[in-house]
Design a protein around this motif. Structure first.
Motif, PDB file in Angstrom:
ATOM      1  N   VAL A   1      32.728  16.542  50.543  1.00 52.36           N
ATOM      2  CA  VAL A   1      31.988  15.516  51.281  1.00 52.36           C
ATOM      3  C   VAL A   1      31.161  14.648  50.337  1.00 52.36           C
ATOM      4  O   VAL A   1      30.883  15.014  49.186  1.00 52.36           O
ATOM      5  CB  VAL A   1      31.036  16.154  52.321  1.00 52.36           C
ATOM      6  CG1 VAL A   1      31.793  16.941  53.364  1.00 52.36           C
ATOM      7  CG2 VAL A   1      29.981  17.038  51.634  1.00 52.36           C
ATOM      8  N   TYR A   2      30.787  13.497  50.866  1.00 46.67           N
ATOM      9  CA  TYR A   2      29.717  12.702  50.272  1.00 46.67           C
ATOM     10  C   TYR A   2      28.494  13.019  51.114  1.00 46.67           C
ATOM     11  O   TYR A   2      28.396  12.581  52.256  1.00 46.67           O
ATOM     12  CB  TYR A   2      30.056  11.214  50.326  1.00 46.67           C
ATOM     13  CG  TYR A   2      28.940  10.291  49.850  1.00 46.67           C
ATOM     14  CD1 TYR A   2      28.128  10.628  48.785  1.00 46.67           C
ATOM     15  CD2 TYR A   2      28.712   9.070  50.473  1.00 46.67           C
ATOM     16  CE1 TYR A   2      27.127   9.792  48.344  1.00 46.67           C
ATOM     17  CE2 TYR A   2      27.710   8.218  50.042  1.00 46.67           C
ATOM     18  CZ  TYR A   2      26.919   8.578  48.980  1.00 46.67           C
ATOM     19  OH  TYR A   2      25.914   7.749  48.543  1.00 46.67           O
ATOM     20  N   PRO A   3      27.551  13.808  50.602  1.00 45.54           N
ATOM     21  CA  PRO A   3      26.439  14.291  51.428  1.00 45.54           C
ATOM     22  C   PRO A   3      25.486  13.175  51.845  1.00 45.54           C
ATOM     23  O   PRO A   3      25.226  12.237  51.097  1.00 45.54           O
ATOM     24  CB  PRO A   3      25.753  15.320  50.530  1.00 45.54           C
ATOM     25  CG  PRO A   3      26.152  14.971  49.144  1.00 45.54           C
ATOM     26  CD  PRO A   3      27.505  14.341  49.231  1.00 45.54           C
ATOM     27  N   GLY A   4      24.964  13.315  53.058  1.00 47.50           N
ATOM     28  CA  GLY A   4      24.049  12.317  53.589  1.00 47.50           C
ATOM     29  C   GLY A   4      22.781  12.174  52.774  1.00 47.50           C
ATOM     30  O   GLY A   4      22.212  11.082  52.679  1.00 47.50           O
ATOM     31  N   PHE A   5      22.324  13.275  52.152  1.00 48.56           N
ATOM     32  CA  PHE A   5      21.069  13.180  51.408  1.00 48.56           C
ATOM     33  C   PHE A   5      21.215  12.275  50.184  1.00 48.56           C
ATOM     34  O   PHE A   5      20.237  11.641  49.762  1.00 48.56           O
ATOM     35  CB  PHE A   5      20.545  14.574  51.020  1.00 48.56           C
ATOM     36  CG  PHE A   5      21.412  15.366  50.094  1.00 48.56           C
ATOM     37  CD1 PHE A   5      21.384  15.172  48.720  1.00 48.56           C
ATOM     38  CD2 PHE A   5      22.258  16.343  50.598  1.00 48.56           C
ATOM     39  CE1 PHE A   5      22.174  15.921  47.863  1.00 48.56           C
ATOM     40  CE2 PHE A   5      23.058  17.106  49.756  1.00 48.56           C
ATOM     41  CZ  PHE A   5      23.019  16.885  48.388  1.00 48.56           C
TER      42      PHE A   5
END
Length: 413
Positions: A247-251
């Protein structure tokens, strides 16, 4: 390691935020006079601001309870009408809507925030439309057994949602989904799909980022795709249902957004501190409400993120006629009856002026009468779809466009 380090930091900050919140409540307790003298109000306010900034956040709720139309207040009903692994289709309506009220599909961004970022968009449009919205899932919550999700899948989901809602549905895409939404309209038009959208409104979307590039565009162009894959893609840890998913993390997305305007975010929190010191709880609450939403982030799949960087920001595949969906080239010239409205903000620092308007030039077979451009004076990116200027200036333009093209697509025989 990146995700695990973040989780450790989040846990520590969450504990610190809890202690800070307790301290702020103690100092503002009427039974303790220390909160009213000396440095008491300053310390209480500082602890409150820190507690709010550091507190962990989950997925917010829409909480659109009612709308007032023509002086009458109507209760809004929210329901999940279609469930898919990577995103549900939500419906909002109320008893005050006429039976022939237009149906509007709002395509929310899959860019690190939840669909609730468009709460103001939904609340305003449900006054006159039966509103549907794509409620994209947080990728870390989707098990690997559900498979992958990329740009092709995103377009397929939107096509599926339009087919579920039915013919002569209108579509509104906010920011990033303007590209797949425009591709969807072209694909459905080329296939003569009777459920192709009657109109498509694109708001602050990066249709052609070669027009007036912004700092966001520059970041994508200055680095090869391999840089993004090696530096911002990580694996979901074992503590989540999507364990093992890339994933490309939201943080990381949130960190990037905050860094773009760090000074203004710091001043906003300083203003919140001053409001709390002076007892202006209403102003402080407004700032808190904004950041509650802004700091609520989710992950997106690596496939979708990397393909978006490559095709939207680096290769400009759609405007160059090179975007491929399921093995076929997406031809914007196929759009012949879906009315297109492009909305841009004068002060948008994410999608520059001209990037959304480019869609009108690319739809070469669409009559000019079915094209419209609107530039919102003094409006930044967020203000295009939320706030007073959205409600009072931009939304009426969208409503008029929908009304003018209610039956733009011929009914199937």
């Amino acid at each position: 390691m990146l995700y695990n380090a973040y989780e450790l930091q989040r846990t520590m900050l969450g504990n610190a935020a809890a202690f800070a919140s307790v301290g702020a409540e103690l100092l503002t307790n009427p039974a303790l006079p220390i909160g009213y003298f000396g440095f008491g109000p300053y310390l209480a306010s500082a602890l409150d601001v820190f507690a709010h900034a550091a507190a962990p956040r989950g997925k917010p709720a829409f909480d659109i309870e009612a709308v007032t139309v023509g002086g009458k207040t109507h209760t809004v009903t929210e329901s999940i009408v279609l469930h898919r692994p990577f995103g549900n289709l939500l419906r909002f309506d109320h008893a005050g809507l006429p039976e022939d009220a237009p149906r509007l599909l709002i395509v929310a961004p899959m860019s690190g925030h939840f669909a609730t970022l468009l709460r103001g968009t939904v609340a305003r449009m449900v006054e006159s439309c039966v509103v549907y919205i794509t409620d994209w899932a947080d990728a870390k919550m989707v098990p690997l057994s559900e498979g992958t999700f990329d740009l092709d899948d995103y377009i397929d989901y939107v096509i599926g949602f339009l087919e579920f809602i039915g013919p002569n549905t209108h579509m509104l895409a906010v920011c990033q989904p303007s590209v797949p939404a425009l591709a969807t309209a072209a694909i459905m038009a080329g296939a003569e799909n009777p459920c192709r959208p009657a109109s498509l409104t694109m708001m602050g979307g990066p249709v052609d980022t070669r027009e007036a590039p912004t700092s966001v565009n520059d970041v994508a162009m200055d680095r090869p795709l391999s840089w993004f894959e090696h530096h911002v893609i990580t694996t979901v840890p074992i503590t989540y249902p999507g364990s093992g998913r890339r994933v490309y993390p939201g943080f990381l997305q949130l960190t990037g957004f905050l860094a773009m305007n760090l000074g203004s975010h710091m001043m906003s929190h300083y203003a919140m501190f001053n409001h709390l010191v002076t007892g202006d709880g209403e102003s402080a609450a407004a700032t808190k409400a904004f950041y509650d939403e802004y700091r609520s982030v989710c992950d997106m799949t690596a496939d979708y993120y990397l393909q978006t960087v490559e095709h939207v920001f680096q290769r400009h595949s759609l405007p160059k006629g090179e975007l491929i969906h399921r093995g076929k080239r997406v031809d914007l010239g196929a759009i012949r009856d879906t009315a297109l409205l492009a909305v841009e903000g004068e002060r948008d620092d994410i999608s520059g002026i001209g990037q959304t308007r480019a869609a009108l030039h690319l739809a070469t077979a669409l009559p000019e009468a079915r094209k419209k451009y609107y530039l919102a004076d003094g409006v930044g990116h967020y203000g295009i779809f939320n706030g007073s200027k959205w409600r009072n200036a931009i939304a009426p333009v969208v409503e008029q466009w929908i009304a003018a093209h209610r039956n733009a697509v011929p009914s199937p025989n």
